[in-house]
Every structure is written in C-alpha cells, then in structure tokens.
Write a protein that holds these residues in place. Structure first.
Motif, PDB file in Angstrom:
ATOM      1  N   ILE A  27       0.844  -1.181   0.000  1.00 54.56           N
ATOM      2  CA  ILE A  27       0.000   0.000   0.000  1.00 54.56           C
ATOM      3  C   ILE A  27       0.886   1.241   0.000  1.00 54.56           C
ATOM      4  O   ILE A  27       1.943   1.263   0.642  1.00 54.56           O
ATOM      5  CB  ILE A  27      -0.967   0.005   1.207  1.00 54.56           C
ATOM      6  CG1 ILE A  27      -1.995   1.128   1.068  1.00 54.56           C
ATOM      7  CG2 ILE A  27      -0.214   0.074   2.526  1.00 54.56           C
ATOM      8  CD1 ILE A  27      -3.124   1.051   2.098  1.00 54.56           C
ATOM      9  N   SER A  28       0.464   2.257  -0.733  1.00 48.68           N
ATOM     10  CA  SER A  28       1.200   3.506  -0.780  1.00 48.68           C
ATOM     11  C   SER A  28       0.204   4.643  -0.992  1.00 48.68           C
ATOM     12  O   SER A  28      -0.966   4.390  -1.306  1.00 48.68           O
ATOM     13  CB  SER A  28       2.256   3.495  -1.883  1.00 48.68           C
ATOM     14  OG  SER A  28       1.654   3.320  -3.151  1.00 48.68           O
ATOM     15  N   ARG A  29       0.666   5.866  -0.838  1.00 52.86           N
ATOM     16  CA  ARG A  29      -0.222   6.998  -1.033  1.00 52.86           C
ATOM     17  C   ARG A  29       0.551   8.185  -1.576  1.00 52.86           C
ATOM     18  O   ARG A  29       1.757   8.315  -1.355  1.00 52.86           O
ATOM     19  CB  ARG A  29      -0.937   7.382   0.272  1.00 52.86           C
ATOM     20  CG  ARG A  29      -0.018   7.811   1.389  1.00 52.86           C
ATOM     21  CD  ARG A  29      -0.783   7.940   2.707  1.00 52.86           C
ATOM     22  NE  ARG A  29      -1.604   9.151   2.765  1.00 52.86           N
ATOM     23  CZ  ARG A  29      -2.470   9.415   3.752  1.00 52.86           C
ATOM     24  NH1 ARG A  29      -2.641   8.546   4.736  1.00 52.86           N
ATOM     25  NH2 ARG A  29      -3.168  10.536   3.758  1.00 52.86           N
ATOM     26  N   ASP A  30      -0.176   9.028  -2.295  1.00 51.96           N
ATOM     27  CA  ASP A  30       0.358  10.283  -2.808  1.00 51.96           C
ATOM     28  C   ASP A  30      -0.475  11.388  -2.170  1.00 51.96           C
ATOM     29  O   ASP A  30      -1.616  11.622  -2.586  1.00 51.96           O
ATOM     30  CB  ASP A  30       0.266  10.320  -4.333  1.00 51.96           C
ATOM     31  CG  ASP A  30       0.910  11.559  -4.935  1.00 51.96           C
ATOM     32  OD1 ASP A  30       0.964  12.603  -4.264  1.00 51.96           O
ATOM     33  OD2 ASP A  30       1.343  11.484  -6.100  1.00 51.96           O
ATOM     34  N   ASN A  31       0.067  12.022  -1.159  1.00 50.82           N
ATOM     35  CA  ASN A  31      -0.704  13.025  -0.415  1.00 50.82           C
ATOM     36  C   ASN A  31      -1.048  14.236  -1.281  1.00 50.82           C
ATOM     37  O   ASN A  31      -2.089  14.863  -1.092  1.00 50.82           O
ATOM     38  CB  ASN A  31       0.060  13.467   0.827  1.00 50.82           C
ATOM     39  CG  ASN A  31       0.139  12.367   1.874  1.00 50.82           C
ATOM     40  OD1 ASN A  31      -0.746  11.518   1.960  1.00 50.82           O
ATOM     41  ND2 ASN A  31       1.205  12.361   2.650  1.00 50.82           N
ATOM     42  N   ALA A  32      -0.198  14.558  -2.237  1.00 54.79           N
ATOM     43  CA  ALA A  32      -0.477  15.702  -3.106  1.00 54.79           C
ATOM     44  C   ALA A  32      -1.681  15.436  -4.004  1.00 54.79           C
ATOM     45  O   ALA A  32      -2.383  16.371  -4.410  1.00 54.79           O
ATOM     46  CB  ALA A  32       0.745  16.017  -3.954  1.00 54.79           C
ATOM     47  N   LYS A  33      -1.921  14.170  -4.302  1.00 55.05           N
ATOM     48  CA  LYS A  33      -3.041  13.789  -5.175  1.00 55.05           C
ATOM     49  C   LYS A  33      -4.201  13.205  -4.387  1.00 55.05           C
ATOM     50  O   LYS A  33      -5.194  12.778  -4.991  1.00 55.05           O
ATOM     51  CB  LYS A  33      -2.566  12.778  -6.222  1.00 55.05           C
ATOM     52  CG  LYS A  33      -1.529  13.320  -7.190  1.00 55.05           C
ATOM     53  CD  LYS A  33      -1.136  12.266  -8.213  1.00 55.05           C
ATOM     54  CE  LYS A  33      -0.116  12.814  -9.209  1.00 55.05           C
ATOM     55  NZ  LYS A  33       0.291  11.783 -10.202  1.00 55.05           N
TER      56      LYS A  33
END
Length: 121
Positions: A68-74
């Motif tokens: 799992i990963s995330r892109d906080n800007a998006k």
C-alpha cells in the motif's frame, strides 16, 4: 467527500493488479487510508492501511505480496497486488478518514464504491 476506486479486473493466479483510489471534494487533510476486501458470503475485512506519515499495516494473508502507498499531493491511495491467489478474489473498497475543516475540527469516514478483483486458478 468522494472516493473513486479503480483498477480491478480478472487476472490469473500469480498475476498482478494495481488498485487506485482518489479522494475529491472539500479536503483539508487525510489521515488513515486503507483497503478492505469483501469476498462473497464474507464480511468486509482490512487488507492494508497507511497513515498520513506512511506507516503501513497489512493483513497476514497479504504480507510480502501486497504493497500500500499513497500520494498526499493527489489525495490518492494505491494497492499493488502481486502473486495473486484465488482467495484474494472479492470486492475491494477504499476507506479514508478525511479532515474536512481544521477549525472547527470536522472529519468524516469515507468509503469508495467497490472495485471487483477476480483471480482465476
């Protein structure tokens, strides 16, 4: 706040899929984000979660196979699923604790519509 999930499909055992889930609407910040799976006839269960600072948690059944990963800007969370097994089949739902406003503090627990993952043997 809306969560839009995508990336499900039909894959053979041993294959890979990547799920994405983007949050939209009035968002100040997003705390925990996660993916849940509901197999036919079963309850919805946590697959993986990630905090705002990137700490992750996985169900034992997916450790070493899913990331799992995330892109906080998006405002987007991803689930990379490798070495898929037939028992991974189910509807996958994304979840996010969204802070709508900081002052006054108001947050919502949001769910996306499921995206179906089918793993054939």
């Amino acid at each position: 706040v809306q969560l839009q999930a995508s990336g499900g499909g039909l894959v053979q055992a041993g294959g890979s899929l990547r799920l994405s889930c983007a949050a939209s609407g009035t968002i100040f910040s997003i705390k925990n984000m996660g993916w849940y799976c509901q197999a036919p006839g079963n309850q919805r269960e946590l697959v993986a979660s990630i905090t705002s600072d990137g700490s992750t948690n996985y169900a034992d059944s997916v450790k070493g196979r899913f990331t799992i990963s995330r892109d906080n800007a998006k405002n987007t969370v991803y689930l990379q699923m490798n070495s898929l097994k037939p028992e991974d089949t189910g509807d996958y739902y994304c979840n996010a604790r969204v802070v709508v406003t900081k002052i006054p503090y108001f947050s919502v627990d949001s769910w996306g519509r499921g995206t179906q993952v089918t793993v054939s043997s």
